[in-house]
Design a protein around this motif. Sequence first.
Motif, PDB file in Angstrom:
ATOM      1  N   SER A 110       3.843 -15.946  -1.475  1.00 50.91           N
ATOM      2  CA  SER A 110       2.690 -15.571  -0.878  1.00 50.91           C
ATOM      3  C   SER A 110       2.539 -15.799   0.520  1.00 50.91           C
ATOM      4  CB  SER A 110       1.517 -16.084  -1.487  1.00 50.91           C
ATOM      5  OG  SER A 110       0.417 -15.819  -0.950  1.00 50.91           O
ATOM      6  N   ALA A 111       3.008 -17.212   0.964  1.00 45.54           N
ATOM      7  CA  ALA A 111       2.901 -17.549   2.418  1.00 45.54           C
ATOM      8  C   ALA A 111       3.778 -16.680   3.309  1.00 45.54           C
ATOM      9  CB  ALA A 111       3.273 -18.873   2.524  1.00 45.54           C
ATOM     10  N   THR A 114       2.267 -13.174   3.512  1.00 41.62           N
ATOM     11  CA  THR A 114       1.117 -13.044   4.653  1.00 41.62           C
ATOM     12  C   THR A 114       1.616 -13.398   6.046  1.00 41.62           C
ATOM     13  OG1 THR A 114      -0.187 -14.252   2.685  1.00 41.62           O
ATOM     14  CG2 THR A 114      -0.931 -14.668   5.170  1.00 41.62           C
ATOM     15  N   ARG A 117       2.822  -9.593   6.939  1.00 41.52           N
ATOM     16  CA  ARG A 117       1.769  -8.874   7.234  1.00 41.52           C
ATOM     17  C   ARG A 117       1.012  -9.129   8.371  1.00 41.52           C
ATOM     18  NH1 ARG A 117      -1.835  -9.569   2.413  1.00 41.52           N
ATOM     19  NH2 ARG A 117      -2.676 -11.457   3.554  1.00 41.52           N
ATOM     20  N   GLN A 118       0.920 -10.246   8.850  1.00 37.03           N
ATOM     21  CA  GLN A 118       0.243 -10.404  10.148  1.00 37.03           C
ATOM     22  C   GLN A 118       1.042 -10.075  11.291  1.00 37.03           C
ATOM     23  OE1 GLN A 118      -0.586 -14.854   9.638  1.00 37.03           O
ATOM     24  NE2 GLN A 118      -2.309 -14.535   8.569  1.00 37.03           N
ATOM     25  N   HIS A 147      -0.551  -7.758  -2.373  1.00 38.43           N
ATOM     26  CA  HIS A 147      -0.265  -7.602  -0.915  1.00 38.43           C
ATOM     27  C   HIS A 147       0.134  -6.178  -0.671  1.00 38.43           C
ATOM     28  CE1 HIS A 147       0.132 -12.081   0.541  1.00 38.43           C
ATOM     29  NE2 HIS A 147       0.139 -12.237  -0.999  1.00 38.43           N
ATOM     30  N   GLN A 252       0.204 -20.079   5.057  1.00 38.49           N
ATOM     31  CA  GLN A 252      -1.224 -20.141   4.325  1.00 38.49           C
ATOM     32  C   GLN A 252      -0.834 -20.223   2.744  1.00 38.49           C
ATOM     33  OE1 GLN A 252      -4.106 -17.102   5.761  1.00 38.49           O
ATOM     34  NE2 GLN A 252      -3.128 -17.434   7.854  1.00 38.49           N
ATOM     35  N   PRO A 254      -1.561 -19.911  -1.088  1.00 39.13           N
ATOM     36  CA  PRO A 254      -2.702 -19.438  -1.825  1.00 39.13           C
ATOM     37  C   PRO A 254      -3.483 -20.397  -2.679  1.00 39.13           C
ATOM     38  CG  PRO A 254      -0.879 -18.653  -2.702  1.00 39.13           C
ATOM     39  CD  PRO A 254      -0.323 -19.288  -1.631  1.00 39.13           C
TER      40      PRO A 254
END
Length: 436
Positions: A110-111, A114, A117-118, A147, A252, A254
């Motif tokens: 997940s990190a 993320t 995606r950023q 996501h 980050q 989750p």
Amino acid sequence: MNATNISRQDCLALDQADALRELKDQFDLPAGVIYLDGNSLGVLPRATLGRVQQVISQEWGQGLIKSWNDAGWIDLPERIGNKIGRLIGAKPGETIVADSTSLNLYKVLSAALTLQRQADPARTVIVSERSNFPTDLYIAQSLAQQHGARLHLVDDVAEIPALLNQELAVLMLTHVNYRTGYQHDMAALTAATHAAGGLAVWDLAHSAGAVPVDLNAADADFAIGCGYKYLNGGPGAPSFAWVNPRWADQAQQPLVGWLGHAAPFQFSTDYQPAAGIKRFVCGTPALLSMSALECGVDTLLAAEQFGGMAALRSKSVALTELFIELAEARCGELGVRLASPREAQLRGSQVCLSLAAPLEHAGYAVVQALIARGVIGDFRAGDPQRLDAVPHILRFGFTPAYIGFTDVFDAIEHLREVLSTQQWQEPRFAQKGKVT
């Protein structure tokens, strides 16, 4: 030495000359058992029982809540993480012990998604193997849905390079494949992933403590691993997570929890992540399991006086090559086939075998017959829709700290007898338990 001419006496001589043989004294192995399943559950270290009893009777029983400080309970995730770090090429402060393998994979994947995606919302593809361990694929499927990403599975590692393109978000692989023992070139694949703009997430469940790993040298992005296989931490032992320092303060995760807070004992209602890897801790650590895990990790660190992971790997290669040679020489005419890579550099610390027709469906019964004889390996079913490409396999793990060359010889002799006498056809060996 020709495999057909290798004798048990030859193997006894190899064991006598083995510089690592005294490491076996650390383990409480049952008498008469040849344990070739450390890639599924490691053996009990002799130190574990006393250590867990100490935690229960003294630290918990007498120290009570004072033991969080007095016995250093609060520092266990970092302390054991740093010990594991010595086995995987991590620097102090980069590895943490917490939760299960599945949960830690959820956190790091997940990190990684993320971060991607950023940086570039167009990167929406997770690449992995169809033969990856199912929990890894399930976690990836769940996160892909959350996501807005897509999971692309390959059937052959040769397909991976073509998928390292502008759509790639994350390459997620298990370093040593749980089914075949195939070992990926972590450094090369990570470099190719980075060149394409992706991030590399590695599952070390079948490599930490089994083969040399150097996460920093490979420049990996994230990694997780299992505590109860080659690390000998006991059933359900906690997992570990590693994050490349360049991401440690940006990632980050989750599953934010109170012990991942920058100041957990201020009991603030507003979450502020701890610095670095500490943010990947979520809830209160499982102290009894962690204490057992530390004993298991210490059995690997005991090999440092003999050359560490390099020495363990050298013996592992020798054991697995002997097993392959003997299996083919003594059981080849009985239908035994190699299902792992033949080249040592492409193989972890396990060897998988399959059975040729008409025995291709007899793998489970054969393994059960071996277990009844004290030779403990395990069975992994093939894909029912792809039996030609993914056969049933007989899987054998080689933990060099407690497996010797005579064990290899005796295991093959038992396999030969099970097949030549057709002992596997006894009805009792066809009965499947809940765990296969």
